[in-house]
Design a protein around this motif. Sequence first.
Motif, PDB file in Angstrom:
ATOM      1  N   ASP A 101       0.852  -1.197   0.000  1.00  0.00           N
ATOM      2  CA  ASP A 101       0.000   0.000   0.000  1.00  0.00           C
ATOM      3  C   ASP A 101       0.883   1.241   0.000  1.00  0.00           C
ATOM      4  OD1 ASP A 101      -1.839   2.014   0.357  1.00  0.00           O
ATOM      5  OD2 ASP A 101      -2.972   0.983   1.915  1.00  0.00           O
ATOM      6  N   GLN A 102       1.008   1.868  -1.161  1.00  0.00           N
ATOM      7  CA  GLN A 102       1.902   3.013  -1.306  1.00  0.00           C
ATOM      8  C   GLN A 102       1.328   4.281  -0.675  1.00  0.00           C
ATOM      9  OE1 GLN A 102       5.028   2.637  -2.487  1.00  0.00           O
ATOM     10  NE2 GLN A 102       4.481   0.464  -2.581  1.00  0.00           N
ATOM     11  N   SER A 103       0.064   4.250  -0.226  1.00  0.00           N
ATOM     12  CA  SER A 103      -0.526   5.426   0.401  1.00  0.00           C
ATOM     13  C   SER A 103      -0.073   5.587   1.842  1.00  0.00           C
ATOM     14  CB  SER A 103      -2.058   5.338   0.357  1.00  0.00           C
ATOM     15  OG  SER A 103      -2.532   4.298   1.212  1.00  0.00           O
ATOM     16  N   LEU A 104       0.526   4.546   2.423  1.00  0.00           N
ATOM     17  CA  LEU A 104       0.958   4.594   3.812  1.00  0.00           C
ATOM     18  C   LEU A 104       2.324   5.269   3.928  1.00  0.00           C
ATOM     19  CD1 LEU A 104      -0.035   0.961   4.845  1.00  0.00           C
ATOM     20  CD2 LEU A 104      -1.309   3.065   5.301  1.00  0.00           C
ATOM     21  N   ILE A 105       2.587   5.817   5.099  1.00  0.00           N
ATOM     22  CA  ILE A 105       3.887   6.427   5.379  1.00  0.00           C
ATOM     23  C   ILE A 105       4.791   5.356   5.974  1.00  0.00           C
ATOM     24  CG2 ILE A 105       5.120   8.155   6.751  1.00  0.00           C
ATOM     25  CD1 ILE A 105       2.601   9.870   6.642  1.00  0.00           C
ATOM     26  N   ALA A 106       5.970   5.192   5.405  1.00  0.00           N
ATOM     27  CA  ALA A 106       6.884   4.142   5.847  1.00  0.00           C
ATOM     28  C   ALA A 106       8.252   4.728   6.162  1.00  0.00           C
ATOM     29  CB  ALA A 106       7.017   3.064   4.778  1.00  0.00           C
ATOM     30  N   ARG A 107       8.793   4.315   7.293  1.00  0.00           N
ATOM     31  CA  ARG A 107      10.155   4.710   7.678  1.00  0.00           C
ATOM     32  C   ARG A 107      11.025   3.453   7.698  1.00  0.00           C
ATOM     33  NH1 ARG A 107      11.978   7.903  13.250  1.00  0.00           N
ATOM     34  NH2 ARG A 107      14.217   7.453  13.114  1.00  0.00           N
TER      35      ARG A 107
ATOM     36  N   LEU B  63      24.058 -24.095   0.317  1.00  0.00           N
ATOM     37  CA  LEU B  63      24.074 -23.231  -0.866  1.00  0.00           C
ATOM     38  C   LEU B  63      24.641 -21.844  -0.526  1.00  0.00           C
ATOM     39  CD1 LEU B  63      20.545 -24.227  -2.241  1.00  0.00           C
ATOM     40  CD2 LEU B  63      22.762 -24.940  -3.176  1.00  0.00           C
ATOM     41  N   GLN B  64      25.738 -21.831   0.216  1.00  0.00           N
ATOM     42  CA  GLN B  64      26.269 -20.568   0.728  1.00  0.00           C
ATOM     43  C   GLN B  64      26.844 -19.674  -0.365  1.00  0.00           C
ATOM     44  OE1 GLN B  64      28.440 -20.517   4.482  1.00  0.00           O
ATOM     45  NE2 GLN B  64      28.005 -22.699   4.758  1.00  0.00           N
ATOM     46  N   GLU B  65      27.207 -20.271  -1.497  1.00  0.00           N
ATOM     47  CA  GLU B  65      27.744 -19.445  -2.575  1.00  0.00           C
ATOM     48  C   GLU B  65      26.643 -18.703  -3.320  1.00  0.00           C
ATOM     49  OE1 GLU B  65      27.288 -23.663  -4.227  1.00  0.00           O
ATOM     50  OE2 GLU B  65      27.696 -22.650  -2.321  1.00  0.00           O
ATOM     51  N   TRP B  66      25.392 -19.024  -3.007  1.00  0.00           N
ATOM     52  CA  TRP B  66      24.243 -18.361  -3.615  1.00  0.00           C
ATOM     53  C   TRP B  66      23.653 -17.363  -2.629  1.00  0.00           C
ATOM     54  CZ3 TRP B  66      22.414 -19.429  -8.592  1.00  0.00           C
ATOM     55  CH2 TRP B  66      23.061 -20.485  -9.240  1.00  0.00           C
ATOM     56  N   SER B  67      23.398 -16.143  -3.097  1.00  0.00           N
ATOM     57  CA  SER B  67      22.831 -15.111  -2.229  1.00  0.00           C
ATOM     58  C   SER B  67      21.336 -14.958  -2.503  1.00  0.00           C
ATOM     59  CB  SER B  67      23.529 -13.763  -2.455  1.00  0.00           C
ATOM     60  OG  SER B  67      23.332 -13.326  -3.793  1.00  0.00           O
ATOM     61  N   SER B  68      20.652 -14.375  -1.541  1.00  0.00           N
ATOM     62  CA  SER B  68      19.228 -14.082  -1.690  1.00  0.00           C
ATOM     63  C   SER B  68      19.022 -12.583  -1.520  1.00  0.00           C
ATOM     64  CB  SER B  68      18.414 -14.845  -0.640  1.00  0.00           C
ATOM     65  OG  SER B  68      17.044 -14.559  -0.760  1.00  0.00           O
ATOM     66  N   GLU B  69      18.025 -12.047  -2.195  1.00  0.00           N
ATOM     67  CA  GLU B  69      17.765 -10.609  -2.154  1.00  0.00           C
ATOM     68  C   GLU B  69      17.419 -10.172  -0.732  1.00  0.00           C
ATOM     69  OE1 GLU B  69      17.588  -6.878  -3.969  1.00  0.00           O
ATOM     70  OE2 GLU B  69      18.136  -8.815  -4.855  1.00  0.00           O
ATOM     71  N   PRO B  70      18.134  -9.196  -0.163  1.00  0.00           N
ATOM     72  CA  PRO B  70      17.773  -8.705   1.173  1.00  0.00           C
ATOM     73  C   PRO B  70      16.438  -7.968   1.147  1.00  0.00           C
ATOM     74  CG  PRO B  70      19.464  -7.315   0.206  1.00  0.00           C
ATOM     75  CD  PRO B  70      19.284  -8.473  -0.735  1.00  0.00           C
ATOM     76  N   ALA B  71      15.852  -7.785   2.315  1.00  0.00           N
ATOM     77  CA  ALA B  71      14.551  -7.111   2.415  1.00  0.00           C
ATOM     78  C   ALA B  71      14.621  -6.034   3.492  1.00  0.00           C
ATOM     79  CB  ALA B  71      13.439  -8.105   2.748  1.00  0.00           C
ATOM     80  N   ASN B  72      13.951  -4.932   3.249  1.00  0.00           N
ATOM     81  CA  ASN B  72      13.910  -3.843   4.217  1.00  0.00           C
ATOM     82  C   ASN B  72      12.860  -4.104   5.290  1.00  0.00           C
ATOM     83  OD1 ASN B  72      15.893  -2.226   2.947  1.00  0.00           O
ATOM     84  ND2 ASN B  72      14.383  -1.501   1.466  1.00  0.00           N
ATOM     85  N   ILE B  73      13.086  -3.514   6.455  1.00  0.00           N
ATOM     86  CA  ILE B  73      12.107  -3.515   7.541  1.00  0.00           C
ATOM     87  C   ILE B  73      11.641  -2.078   7.726  1.00  0.00           C
ATOM     88  CG2 ILE B  73      11.634  -4.064   9.964  1.00  0.00           C
ATOM     89  CD1 ILE B  73      13.950  -6.006   9.908  1.00  0.00           C
ATOM     90  N   TYR B  74      10.326  -1.890   7.849  1.00  0.00           N
ATOM     91  CA  TYR B  74       9.735  -0.560   7.950  1.00  0.00           C
ATOM     92  C   TYR B  74       8.851  -0.438   9.185  1.00  0.00           C
ATOM     93  CZ  TYR B  74      10.814  -0.338   2.897  1.00  0.00           C
ATOM     94  OH  TYR B  74      11.434  -0.362   1.678  1.00  0.00           O
ATOM     95  N   VAL B  75       8.769   0.796   9.697  1.00  0.00           N
ATOM     96  CA  VAL B  75       7.662   1.190  10.565  1.00  0.00           C
ATOM     97  C   VAL B  75       6.675   1.929   9.672  1.00  0.00           C
ATOM     98  CG1 VAL B  75       6.914   2.511  12.576  1.00  0.00           C
ATOM     99  CG2 VAL B  75       9.149   1.426  12.574  1.00  0.00           C
ATOM    100  N   VAL B  76       5.423   1.494   9.699  1.00  0.00           N
ATOM    101  CA  VAL B  76       4.419   2.029   8.779  1.00  0.00           C
ATOM    102  C   VAL B  76       3.223   2.560   9.574  1.00  0.00           C
ATOM    103  CG1 VAL B  76       2.975   1.512   6.779  1.00  0.00           C
ATOM    104  CG2 VAL B  76       5.111   0.253   7.122  1.00  0.00           C
ATOM    105  N   TYR B  77       2.726   3.734   9.168  1.00  0.00           N
ATOM    106  CA  TYR B  77       1.525   4.287   9.794  1.00  0.00           C
ATOM    107  C   TYR B  77       0.717   5.060   8.754  1.00  0.00           C
ATOM    108  CZ  TYR B  77       4.839   8.199  10.342  1.00  0.00           C
ATOM    109  OH  TYR B  77       5.784   9.171  10.115  1.00  0.00           O
ATOM    110  N   PRO B  78      -0.573   5.255   9.013  1.00  0.00           N
ATOM    111  CA  PRO B  78      -1.442   5.892   8.017  1.00  0.00           C
ATOM    112  C   PRO B  78      -1.059   7.345   7.782  1.00  0.00           C
ATOM    113  CG  PRO B  78      -2.747   4.738   9.678  1.00  0.00           C
ATOM    114  CD  PRO B  78      -1.339   4.802  10.190  1.00  0.00           C
TER     115      PRO B  78
END
Length: 305
Positions: free
Chosen positions: A150-156, A260-275
């Motif tokens: 939901d792109q309408s939310l504010i995310a930090r 499978l340590q020679e293979w990496s996975s895409e990292p992901a961000n953590i957000y605080v989200v509020y309306p």
Amino acid sequence: MDQLAAMRAFIRVVEAGTFSQAAESLRMPKPTVTKLIQSLETHVSTKLLNRTTRRVTVTPDGAAYYERVVRLLGELDELDGSMALSQAHAKGRLRVDVGTSLAVLVIIPALPDFYARYPEIQIDLGVTDRPVDLIGENVDCVIRGGNLSDQSLIARRIAEMTFVTCAAPSYLARHGEPRHPSELKSGHHIVNYFHPRSGRISPLDFAANGETFETTGPHLIAVNDSLAYVTAATAGLGIVQAPMFMLHKYIEAGKLVRILQEWSSEPANIYVVYPPNRHLSNKLRVFVDWIADLFARNELIQMRV
């Protein structure tokens, strides 16, 4: 009529969509909310809401009134907040929602520090991996990892998660250790994670030397809870791919083995989200700042592969 109470009730009814949900979030009897709205409509000599047996919709006049009331009450809250002597006097109830693993491994163990700073704030902590309707459920903020739908939310953005792929020693003894992600499509089992609301399975993704690979793989078990996901892995039910902060202690204890340590996975961000229309009150502001600092200092969250 308490006009401010009526305005706040009107905002909650519009945002929640029903009188019942609005009354529950306001902790008022439904007849009280109904009476407040009726009094408000009488006061402004305008019909603000259209009521049906299942849903409440806003009239054109009600929509215009809602926009102005939200701004007005936001300014009033800002004025009240500016009168506070300092952040140490932040107080009140906060409704916060967070995923299971982040709650159990990171946030709850650190809450004594928060309460030492802000003893007058009460936190109602919803611990669940399911998506939350911030407006309808009257949640002040959520803490979530991954892409924001939901792109309408504010995310930090407060942190980044790195992922590792693991299996239990008992699993590897039975099935052997895969050398390439393509081997996961046959002869192996993956513990699949499906999203609580949509049922969609999250694939495992890999990248190395310009090659990418993604699979959900065959499974014996699929779960929709992060702690159940890790527990299934330690029980030897299949291969998992999860944030390092979730798996580190099991790797250290020898209950899980990185593969499978020679293979990496895409990292992901953590957000605080509020309306976007939720005023960042003093109590919410100090909590968001505390959470951001906690994640910046937490060794598990900052651990890299």
